[in-house]
Write a protein that holds these residues in place. Structure first.
Motif, PDB file in Angstrom:
ATOM      1  N   ASN A 735       7.300   1.764   1.843  1.00 39.78           N
ATOM      2  CA  ASN A 735       6.332   0.636   1.904  1.00 39.78           C
ATOM      3  C   ASN A 735       6.435   1.160   3.609  1.00 39.78           C
ATOM      4  N   ASN A 738       4.203   3.864   4.785  1.00 37.87           N
ATOM      5  CA  ASN A 738       2.792   3.029   4.166  1.00 37.87           C
ATOM      6  C   ASN A 738       2.330   2.110   5.329  1.00 37.87           C
ATOM      7  N   TYR A 825       0.698  -7.692  -0.953  1.00 35.75           N
ATOM      8  CA  TYR A 825       0.157  -6.716  -2.135  1.00 35.75           C
ATOM      9  C   TYR A 825       0.213  -7.958  -3.369  1.00 35.75           C
ATOM     10  N   ILE A 834       4.824   0.300  -5.564  1.00 36.19           N
ATOM     11  CA  ILE A 834       4.126  -0.774  -4.643  1.00 36.19           C
ATOM     12  C   ILE A 834       5.024  -1.774  -5.016  1.00 36.19           C
ATOM     13  N   THR A 876      -4.195   1.980  -1.857  1.00 44.27           N
ATOM     14  CA  THR A 876      -3.589   2.266  -0.679  1.00 44.27           C
ATOM     15  C   THR A 876      -2.478   3.528  -1.111  1.00 44.27           C
TER      16      THR A 876
END
Length: 954
Positions: A735, A738, A825, A834, A876
């Motif tokens: 994460n 990302n 999310y 995720i 994503t």
């Protein structure tokens, strides 16, 4: 169908939920309705979720209860097997966890983490397994259980820290009479994974009936099952190059060894364009990578050997004062086995005149290293993925005990109790089959001396290591012996708790509209926890090639607490108000850590307009204080399953940001992919952590219609929101990547600053410092809401009865957010890295049973709803995946019990009756519990299992 319409549909069709609903063998109107079951023999009243010990108290928290009959019918040996099938629970650490296991089994309510579920025994804290404070369920003696009560929802006002998701309370039978021997044996249809369990319980009165003692002992032996023994897990799977199918692959840490060769100038050598090539004969290069199938030698079921023992004692000091005590001991040994160790693309220097290397190979290494990859001695830096021959083996041996003592009694109609208890767990961890990185480097620096290869540095008896070949006989055993490394860890965790409670009612002080008085409970508690975790010098220094690094963690804290509860019957036995009551609770806690003073509370009530229906609701503020590991752990290295947005020939992150975060110029589109889908991460503790806080709302109704005798149905809405959650930066290394490349897209953000790439090729693996740094912070948010359903119904048929019982949960929403400003999310009905695991939107367990005298025949149905791959559903990652969803799964278990006589009972069962195989995916998925190409803790990977047991009473 929208989530809201799905929720309405489920609410309107609750009575028809035969496919969805556990079946705990509960008394109608008892635990299912939230009422404490009466203890046969006049035992103590235990109300999970409250300290007000009032007969017939109705709980305003939904309670799921499994009694001893249901445990026996399931053939439960380890309580994890029963708890994990509660729809509100998701697998924590279990017998199917191999890679990453620490030898424990845990429970994880609502999927928010096992550290957020509090485990009690008879309403008091059980012994922790280590410095996280999490309880190892292996230490619970199943033969002694009277029942298991699970409250889903914050309960910190009643029990203190850790009860954010809920409480699991194991109620022991401390008034056992006589002697009982239990034997259980089970084995899979394929003839492996044998489990044997034997337990003995004895109890009786002494001192002319003033005292009672119960003693128990047990032994469990479980054999391993290897991933290679099942078709679905025999080969490591990964997406094909076009990502449309799963192919047999494995790790590029392999034999023949692979090296990273991704520089643009070497693209003519790399035939398949994956940036990795292997060695051929005589130190030459093969244009394609070699792969090692890691799966076959990994455990699918880890072996276990366990001894349990203990004693409960109660003694009437006077007519109004009772002394009580308990001693419990558990010895538990669990082993894990991993694929052989290797170099895992660590960076090594190779001298150009190494006699094991072909000239063309040296030239390619020069191109790869570039000017920055040559040290002062002229050695060429390269990243090598070489796999040794023998598996890595870990053995976790825990010896744990808890001693408890106290007094309880009555004075003036009030119940009082004072107690103290002390727990200690000692852990010895042995890690074998590894290699020393420093000695590998020493053995790789080799020169030809008069026609004989010799180590440049011969100290310590160095033997040259030739891994630049496809001939295994060229790798000498003497060299392997020279670099071999065994590791160990010594750990100790202790916990001391002391406290006292006073509960009762105000007698004639009551509402003018109620018959029952106001109930009260007060108490104080002191808890101290300390732990030490000491790896040996090699482990702590990071010399291990295959087990990574472990840091010494030593710390302690204490907390002083005071609490109170009140329950006020407001109206009783009036028209439209059969019952109306209010309950409240408050606790103040003073921690010796940065958490300081915190407050928790609850408020709620119930209303029964008529006898047939009762509405209930409760709001609770709960906290979880950081544990010792979170507070005091130094930085440690971890392996993260995930995707590097800057890696591969088609990076998904921008060139500018990739280069700004460390990808060298000219390397964009040529950064090596993480081997085996894993890059390096770093995490560590934080002494300034504060408490996590949660708000829980539950609103529900219980139906017991008089026109349908023996039917009880409950429906509850729940909402749980956790803020300031203690998590790695951004919620984890993936994460954080990302957040850097797709969300903030700012090189100065904390997320981009957490990334340290290899200076030569830009990868996130290989060097001791390379990777994503994601230390613990109070940054996360977890929010979930949904509906719980439960039903219990029985119908007399002749001399017997048919019973149906079960419960289900519908997760309307499950949100994970790594920090303020980051994406939130939605994880309900999704799986993957995720969402950190698998969260079905709908899950249920039900049982249909026929009972006649001492005979029970039953069928259990376990249902797990369909889930979608998180990154695909959330958008994503634009790259396709061969597996984007896992279909719904249904498992059926057939169980029987036969009372041959009053003193002898036989049980038998077949789990996974139709031998349903698990659903599989590749190494691009990840998440908690993902291993063996599936989630074996959720989807049964062992196949059809047969069990037989016997209980003899004397």
């Amino acid at each position: 169908m929208t989530r809201a319409s799905a929720a309405r549909r489920i609410l309107l069709t609750t009575a028809a939920l035969f496919v969805s609903i556990p079946a705990a063998a509960q008394d109608v109107g008892g635990e299912l309705a939230g009422r404490p079951a009466a203890d046969n023999g006049g035992g103590d009243i235990v109300v999970t979720g409250s300290r007000i010990a009032v007969p017939n108290l109705l709980s305003n928290s939904p309670i799921n209860t499994t009694d001893s009959q249901e445990l026996a019918l399931q053939g439960t040996v380890n309580v994890e097997d029963s708890l994990v099938e509660i729809p509100q629970a998701t697998p924590g650490t279990s017998s199917t966890n191999n890679n990453g296991s620490n030898g424990t089994t845990t429970v994880n309510l609502r999927g928010v983490g096992d550290i957020r579920t509090l485990v009690l025994v008879d309403g008091k804290r059980w012994m922790p397994s280590g410095n996280t404070g999490v309880v190892d369920l292996n230490t619970i003696p199943v033969a002694l259980l009277k029942r298991v009560e699970v409250v889903t929802g914050g309960a910190s006002a009643v029990y203190g820290s850790d009860a954010l998701a809920g409480v699991v309370n194991f109620i022991f039978n401390d008034r056992f009479e006589g002697a009982q021997l239990g034997l259980t044996s089970q084995i899979t249809e394929r003839g492996d994974g044998h489990l044997f369990d034997a337990n003995l319980t004895v109890g009786g009165e002494f001192a002319d009936g003033r005292g009672h003692m119960t003693m128990w002992g047990g032994y469990t032996k479980r054999e391993p099952i290897f991933q290679g023994q099942r078709e679905f897990s025999r080969y490591a799977l990964q997406p094909s190059r076009d990502r449309t199918s799963l192919i047999r692959a494995g790790s590029t840490t392999s034999f023949p060894a692979n090296i990273v060769l991704s520089a643009p100038g070497n693209r003519g050598i790399d035939a398949d364009g994956d940036g990795t090539v292997s060695f051929g004969p005589g130190g030459t290069l093969n244009g394609e990578a070699s792969f090692y199938n890691t799966n076959p030698v990994n455990y699918l079921q880890v072996p276990q050997e366990r001894w349990l023992g203990g004693a409960n004692v109660r003694y009437d000091v006077t007519d109004d004062i009772e002394a009580f005590g308990r001693f419990t001991f558990a010895h538990n040994r669990v082993s894990t086995q991993l694929a052989p160790s290797g170099t895992f693309f660590a960076s090594f220097g190779l001298n150009p005149d190494n006699p094991f290397l072909a000239p063309a190979t040296v030239a390619a290494l020069r191109v790869e290293a570039g000017a920055g990859g040559v040290d002062a001695n002229g050695n060429l830096r390269t990243q090598i993925g070489y796999r040794f021959a023998a598996p890595r083996f870990s053995e976790f041996t825990r010896n744990a005990f808890q001693v408890q003592g106290g007094l309880r009694g009555k004075v003036g109609g009030w119940n009082w109790e004072v107690f103290a208890q002390h727990s200690r767990t000692d852990l010895n961890t042995q890690l074998t089959g590894d290699a020393n990185l420093g000695l590998i480097q020493q053995a790789l620096l080799v020169r030809d001396v008069n026609g004989t290869p010799q180590c440049i540095d011969p100290t310590g008896g160095c033997v040259p290591l030739n891994i630049f070949t496809n001939d295994p006989s060229s790798v000498s055993q003497a060299a392997l012996d020279f670099i071999s490394l065994d590791l160990q860890v010594q750990a100790m965790t202790r916990q001391t708790v002391a406290g006292g409670t006073l509960s009762g009612d105000l007698g004639n002080i009551r509402s003018p509209f109620a018959d029952n008085p106001i109930g009260l409970a007060f108490g104080v508690e002191y808890r101290e926890e300390g732990s030490s975790y000491r790896p040996d010098a090699n482990y702590e220094a990071g010399r291990s090639a295959g087990f990574g690094t472990a840091a010494t963690v030593i710390g302690n804290f204490n907390v002083k607490e005071a609490f109170g509860e009140i329950r006020i019957p407001l109206i009783e036995s009036r028209p439209f108000f059969e019952a109306l009551s209010f309950e409240g609770g408050y606790r103040i806690s003073d921690y010796s850590t940065a958490a300081g003073t915190v407050h928790t509370f609850k408020a709620g009530g119930d209303w029964a307009p008529v006898r047939d229906i009762r509405f209930r609701g409760l709001y609770q503020r709960a906290v979880r204080a950081p544990n010792i590991n979170e507070l005091f752990q130094p930085r440690v290295e971890t392996a993260v399953t995930g995707i590097d947005p800057c890696a591969g020939v088609n990076p998904t992150a921008s060139q500018a940001l990739c280069e700004a975060t460390g990808v060298p110029g000219g390397r964009y589109g040529a950064v090596p992919l993480p081997p085996a889908g894993q890059f390096q991460g770093f995490t560590g503790g934080n002494p300034n952590l504060n408490v996590e806080k949660s708000d829980t709302y539950t609103i529900g109704a219980i139906f017991q219609p008089s026109f349908i005798p023996r039917l009880v149905v409950s429906v509850d809405y729940y909402s749980l929101k956790i803020v300031d959650a203690i998590e790695s930066l951004a919620g984890g290394a993936q994460n954080a990547l990302n957040a850097c490349y797709f969300n903030t897209q700012n090189i100065n953000s904390v997320f981009c600053q957490s990334i340290l790439r290899d200076p030569i090729n830009g990868s996130l693996f290989g060097g001791n410092e390379t990777g994503v740094y994601a230390t613990l912070v109070n940054t996360g948010r977890i929010e979930t809401k949904g509906f719980d359903f439960a039903v219990n119904y029985s119908v007399p048929i002749g001399s017997g009865q048919v019973r149906f019982g079960g419960n289900a949960t519908y997760v309307d929403s499950f949100i994970r957010q790594g920090g303020e400003g980051l994406p939130a999310y939605e994880c309900s009905g999704r799986f993957g890295a995720i969402c950190n695991g698998l969260i079905p939107q709908f899950k249920s367990t039900s049982r249909l049973a026929y009972e006649n005298g001492g005979t029970i025949v039953s069928l259990r149905w376990r249902h797990i709803g369909k889930v979608e791959l998180d990154r695909f559903a959330l958008g994503t990652d634009t790259r396709p995946s061969p597996v984007t969803s896992l279909r719904a799964a249904n498992y059926f278990d057939l169980d029987t019990s036969l009372n041959v006589s009053e003193a002898f009972t036989l049980t038998a069962g077949i789990s996974n009756l139709f031998d349903r195989q698990p659903q599989v995916f590749g190494n691009d998925v990840g998440g908690l519990g993902a291993t063996a190409n599936t989630y074996p803790g959720t989807y049964d990977g062992l196949g059809r299992m047969f069990r037989i047991g016997a209980v003899a009473k004397f």
